[in-house]
Scaffold this motif. Sequence first.
Motif, mmCIF file in Angstrom:
data_model
loop_
_atom_site.group_PDB
_atom_site.id
_atom_site.type_symbol
_atom_site.label_atom_id
_atom_site.label_comp_id
_atom_site.label_asym_id
_atom_site.label_seq_id
_atom_site.Cartn_x
_atom_site.Cartn_y
_atom_site.Cartn_z
ATOM 1 N N GLY A 17 23.164 51.250 57.765
ATOM 2 C CA GLY A 17 22.479 49.980 57.986
ATOM 3 C C GLY A 17 21.255 49.813 57.110
ATOM 4 N N LYS A 18 20.581 50.915 56.828
ATOM 5 C CA LYS A 18 19.377 50.874 55.981
ATOM 6 C C LYS A 18 19.717 50.386 54.579
ATOM 7 C CE LYS A 18 15.734 53.902 54.172
ATOM 8 N NZ LYS A 18 14.577 53.128 54.556
ATOM 9 N N PHE A 19 20.884 50.745 54.068
ATOM 10 C CA PHE A 19 21.258 50.395 52.706
ATOM 11 C C PHE A 19 22.195 49.203 52.607
ATOM 12 C CE2 PHE A 19 20.312 54.980 52.582
ATOM 13 C CZ PHE A 19 19.196 54.903 51.764
ATOM 14 N N SER A 20 22.871 48.854 53.679
ATOM 15 C CA SER A 20 23.904 47.824 53.589
ATOM 16 C C SER A 20 23.393 46.402 53.766
ATOM 17 C CB SER A 20 25.007 48.088 54.613
ATOM 18 O OG SER A 20 24.506 47.890 55.925
ATOM 19 N N GLY A 21 22.239 46.244 54.364
ATOM 20 C CA GLY A 21 21.749 44.886 54.602
ATOM 21 C C GLY A 21 22.528 44.208 55.715
ATOM 22 N N GLN A 32 23.930 52.869 44.417
ATOM 23 C CA GLN A 32 23.107 53.590 43.451
ATOM 24 C C GLN A 32 21.704 53.813 44.014
ATOM 25 O OE1 GLN A 32 23.030 51.884 39.523
ATOM 26 N NE2 GLN A 32 22.349 53.808 38.637
ATOM 27 N N ASN A 33 21.132 52.794 44.644
ATOM 28 C CA ASN A 33 19.815 52.939 45.259
ATOM 29 C C ASN A 33 19.840 53.958 46.389
ATOM 30 O OD1 ASN A 33 18.794 50.999 43.532
ATOM 31 N ND2 ASN A 33 19.046 49.334 44.989
ATOM 32 N N ALA A 34 20.893 53.943 47.202
ATOM 33 C CA ALA A 34 21.012 54.880 48.323
ATOM 34 C C ALA A 34 21.094 56.317 47.817
ATOM 35 C CB ALA A 34 22.239 54.547 49.167
#
Length: 99
Positions: A17-21, A32-34
Amino acid sequence: DADDMFDSVAEARRAFGKFSGENLRISKTELQNALQFMGVPMVTKKEVDMAFRRYDDDGSGYIGFEEFLDMQSLFDGSLLWRQRKFNNVKRTVVNLVEK
């Protein structure tokens, strides 16, 4: 297996959830950011493309939660390490053959 990276499916869901929006899917840029956030060094566009070929089971162009759970070898860097090692060996062989 997600248990290697996360203590529970609930913990994996929080990380996802932190990376998926809001759309609950991870794009290539978000992946890539994750990976960079998780400490996987120097993740290239080519490596992200490779990860999508390997883990985007439904071909949607996004990583869903179930696909995210299968990504342990990417999180710990072992998949990228093996790919980079293979590329180095391949370059060495090509160089030897061309001489």
